[in-house]
Structure formats: C-alpha cells, structure tokens
Design a protein around this motif. Structure first.
Motif, PDB file in Angstrom:
ATOM      1  N   LEU A 135       0.846  -1.187   0.000  1.00 17.61           N
ATOM      2  CA  LEU A 135       0.000   0.000   0.000  1.00 17.61           C
ATOM      3  C   LEU A 135       0.885   1.241   0.000  1.00 17.61           C
ATOM      4  O   LEU A 135       1.689   1.448   0.912  1.00 17.61           O
ATOM      5  CB  LEU A 135      -0.898  -0.001   1.244  1.00 17.61           C
ATOM      6  N   SER A 137       1.258   5.183   0.351  1.00 14.90           N
ATOM      7  CA  SER A 137       0.611   6.388   0.869  1.00 14.90           C
ATOM      8  C   SER A 137       1.114   7.621   0.126  1.00 14.90           C
ATOM      9  O   SER A 137       0.371   8.582  -0.072  1.00 14.90           O
ATOM     10  CB  SER A 137       0.902   6.522   2.364  1.00 14.90           C
ATOM     11  N   LEU A 138       2.393   7.590  -0.278  1.00 15.31           N
ATOM     12  CA  LEU A 138       3.017   8.660  -1.071  1.00 15.31           C
ATOM     13  C   LEU A 138       3.729   8.017  -2.247  1.00 15.31           C
ATOM     14  O   LEU A 138       4.164   6.866  -2.159  1.00 15.31           O
ATOM     15  CB  LEU A 138       4.038   9.434  -0.231  1.00 15.31           C
ATOM     16  N   GLU A 159       3.204   3.327   9.837  1.00 16.62           N
ATOM     17  CA  GLU A 159       3.873   4.563   9.407  1.00 16.62           C
ATOM     18  C   GLU A 159       4.227   4.473   7.921  1.00 16.62           C
ATOM     19  O   GLU A 159       4.174   3.402   7.308  1.00 16.62           O
ATOM     20  CB  GLU A 159       5.136   4.800  10.235  1.00 16.62           C
ATOM     21  N   VAL A 160       4.615   5.627   7.344  1.00 13.16           N
ATOM     22  CA  VAL A 160       5.008   5.671   5.938  1.00 13.16           C
ATOM     23  C   VAL A 160       6.529   5.613   5.850  1.00 13.16           C
ATOM     24  O   VAL A 160       7.226   6.462   6.413  1.00 13.16           O
ATOM     25  CB  VAL A 160       4.491   6.954   5.254  1.00 13.16           C
ATOM     26  N   GLY A 178       7.582   5.850   0.760  1.00 16.88           N
ATOM     27  CA  GLY A 178       6.186   6.121   0.447  1.00 16.88           C
ATOM     28  C   GLY A 178       5.255   4.969   0.759  1.00 16.88           C
ATOM     29  O   GLY A 178       4.034   5.131   0.738  1.00 16.88           O
ATOM     30  N   GLU A 179       5.807   3.800   1.068  1.00 16.21           N
ATOM     31  CA  GLU A 179       4.987   2.615   1.324  1.00 16.21           C
ATOM     32  C   GLU A 179       4.601   2.538   2.806  1.00 16.21           C
ATOM     33  O   GLU A 179       5.406   2.837   3.698  1.00 16.21           O
ATOM     34  CB  GLU A 179       5.764   1.360   0.925  1.00 16.21           C
ATOM     35  N   VAL A 180       3.386   2.121   3.058  1.00 17.82           N
ATOM     36  CA  VAL A 180       2.932   1.951   4.436  1.00 17.82           C
ATOM     37  C   VAL A 180       3.579   0.696   5.024  1.00 17.82           C
ATOM     38  O   VAL A 180       3.539  -0.383   4.430  1.00 17.82           O
ATOM     39  CB  VAL A 180       1.394   1.830   4.498  1.00 17.82           C
ATOM     40  N   THR A 215       4.091  12.626   8.030  1.00 15.58           N
ATOM     41  CA  THR A 215       2.927  12.999   7.232  1.00 15.58           C
ATOM     42  C   THR A 215       1.703  12.311   7.795  1.00 15.58           C
ATOM     43  O   THR A 215       1.793  11.260   8.438  1.00 15.58           O
ATOM     44  CB  THR A 215       3.113  12.569   5.756  1.00 15.58           C
ATOM     45  N   SER A 216       0.549  12.916   7.609  1.00 17.52           N
ATOM     46  CA  SER A 216      -0.705  12.300   8.060  1.00 17.52           C
ATOM     47  C   SER A 216      -1.120  11.268   7.023  1.00 17.52           C
ATOM     48  O   SER A 216      -0.961  11.452   5.820  1.00 17.52           O
ATOM     49  CB  SER A 216      -1.802  13.345   8.216  1.00 17.52           C
ATOM     50  N   HIS A 217      -1.624  10.151   7.455  1.00 17.98           N
ATOM     51  CA  HIS A 217      -2.041   9.093   6.552  1.00 17.98           C
ATOM     52  C   HIS A 217      -3.131   8.271   7.206  1.00 17.98           C
ATOM     53  O   HIS A 217      -3.379   8.370   8.382  1.00 17.98           O
ATOM     54  CB  HIS A 217      -0.849   8.193   6.184  1.00 17.98           C
TER      55      HIS A 217
END
Length: 217
Positions: A135, A137-138, A159-160, A178-180, A215-217
């Motif tokens: 997954l 996130s970024l 976390e990311v 960028g990956e969760v 970052t918020s995710h």
C-alpha cells in the motif's frame, strides 16, 4: 539474453550438455536426506521452467538459505545466484562442469549428515514473501522530499516508510519510500536479519530504527 537468443538461433544444441548436467544434479540432490529440489509440480498450470536454474530447499535441515550459502561459499567456493530464508537457487551455464556438480552434491551431503540429526524437528518455516499487495501512501518523489524522522523498529507499523529496505540477498526491496509499513514486512525483515541476511539501504543497518515520513495518513 539477446546474446543467448542469438547463440541458440545459430546453434539450437548449444545448451544441451549443460541442461543434461543440471538434470543429473537434480537427480543426485533429490537423494540427499533433508534436501529438496523445486520442480514443475509446484506450479500447476505452468508448462515449463528454466532448466538451468536449480532451486534447493534446505529448511528440513533446520538451516536457512543464508547459513547454507555461507558454508558452501566459505568451504567449497560454491556461490548461489539467489538465496532466501529457506532455499537457494544455483545457475548452471556452459562453464559448469561435472566437477562442479560433484562438489555441490558432496557439500550438500556433508550438510545433510552434519545437521539432519542435530536439527531434527527444528525446520526453518519462514514465509517466502512479506506481504500480498503493498500500500503506497506517497509516491516515491513525494516521500523523497517529505520531512522525516527516525522511529523505533517495533513502533513503525502503520507509518510511511522514508527509506528503501532491501534484504541482500536476494536484493529485492521489502519496503520503499512512500509505502505503508506493515507488521508482515517488519516480521520478514527480522526473519531475514535473524537468518544472516543484510539489509541494504537502511540508515540503521541493525534495524533498531527505521526512517519514516512525517505525514498524516
């Protein structure tokens, strides 16, 4: 690959001898207690597999692929193409000789004799992959420019990820920027490290901490 394709287009028998040698190796290795050989029966629906790649399972010896790799490399000069938690893959080529096969088989027999009884009941049962679908996130560019911080390994789930965590061998990233981060990925990284693998790309190779994105995710 293009060179091999061209060679086969001019001489269709160029790899016949080494394919026979690989098949002989598989037959001999299958006779060794505690050692298995991957074959086509493990892939229903597949019509064929690379005859010059021999994947050997070692988990029944209670050893990881990393441990077997270290022993064979240090003692016999046998270097696999790919190593995992419970197996290793060897690449056969036109430079492979009968002496190489004899050395490999002798080395595996030695490991079988030495570890079968010692590690009986302690088979390595690690999973072959850390997750099903990653997954993001970024995207990697966003993650590269994001503010980052270090977080304790055990607290990173959800976390990311802010860095690339790539076990070597085999050299395939488990987490990318960028990956969760998932519990499965963390467990897999610990498993790789525990079996003697190295984590490339990590700011902290010991994996006490992981770099994560703020970052918020």
């Amino acid at each position: 690959m293009d060179a091999a394709r061209h060679q086969l287009s001019t001489d269709s028998t160029a790899f016949n001898d080494v394919v026979k040698l690989a098949n002989v190796a598989k037959i001999l290795i299958r006779k060794i207690p505690g050692i298995s050989v991957l074959d086509l029966s493990a892939f229903p629906g597949f019509s064929n597999m690379d005859p010059l790649r021999v994947t050997i399972g070692v988990w029944q010896l209670g050893l990881s692929g990393f441990q077997v790799n270290e022993i064979l490399d240090n003692d016999l000069g046998i270097i696999p193409e790919l190593v995992s938690t419970n197996s290793m893959t060897l690449a056969f080529s036109q430079g492979t000789t009968g002496e190489h096969v004899q050395r490999l088989v002798s080395g595996l027999k030695h490991l079988s004799e030495k570890f079968s009884a010692v590690n009986c009941g302690n088979a390595v049962t690690g999973k072959a992959r850390p997750y099903d679908v990653p997954l993001m996130s970024l995207n990697p560019r966003e993650a590269f420019f994001a503010s980052k911080t270090r977080m304790k390994f055990k607290d990173c789930s959800g976390e990311v990820c802010g860095e690339s965590l790539c076990p070597y061998p085999p050299g395939i990233p488990v987490l990318v920027p960028g990956e969760v981060i998932t519990e499965k990925a963390l467990d897999y990284l610990q498993q790789i490290k525990g079996h003697g693998g190295y984590i490339v790309g990590a700011a902290d190779p010991q994996l006490d901490y992981i770099v994560v994105c703020k970052t918020s995710h």
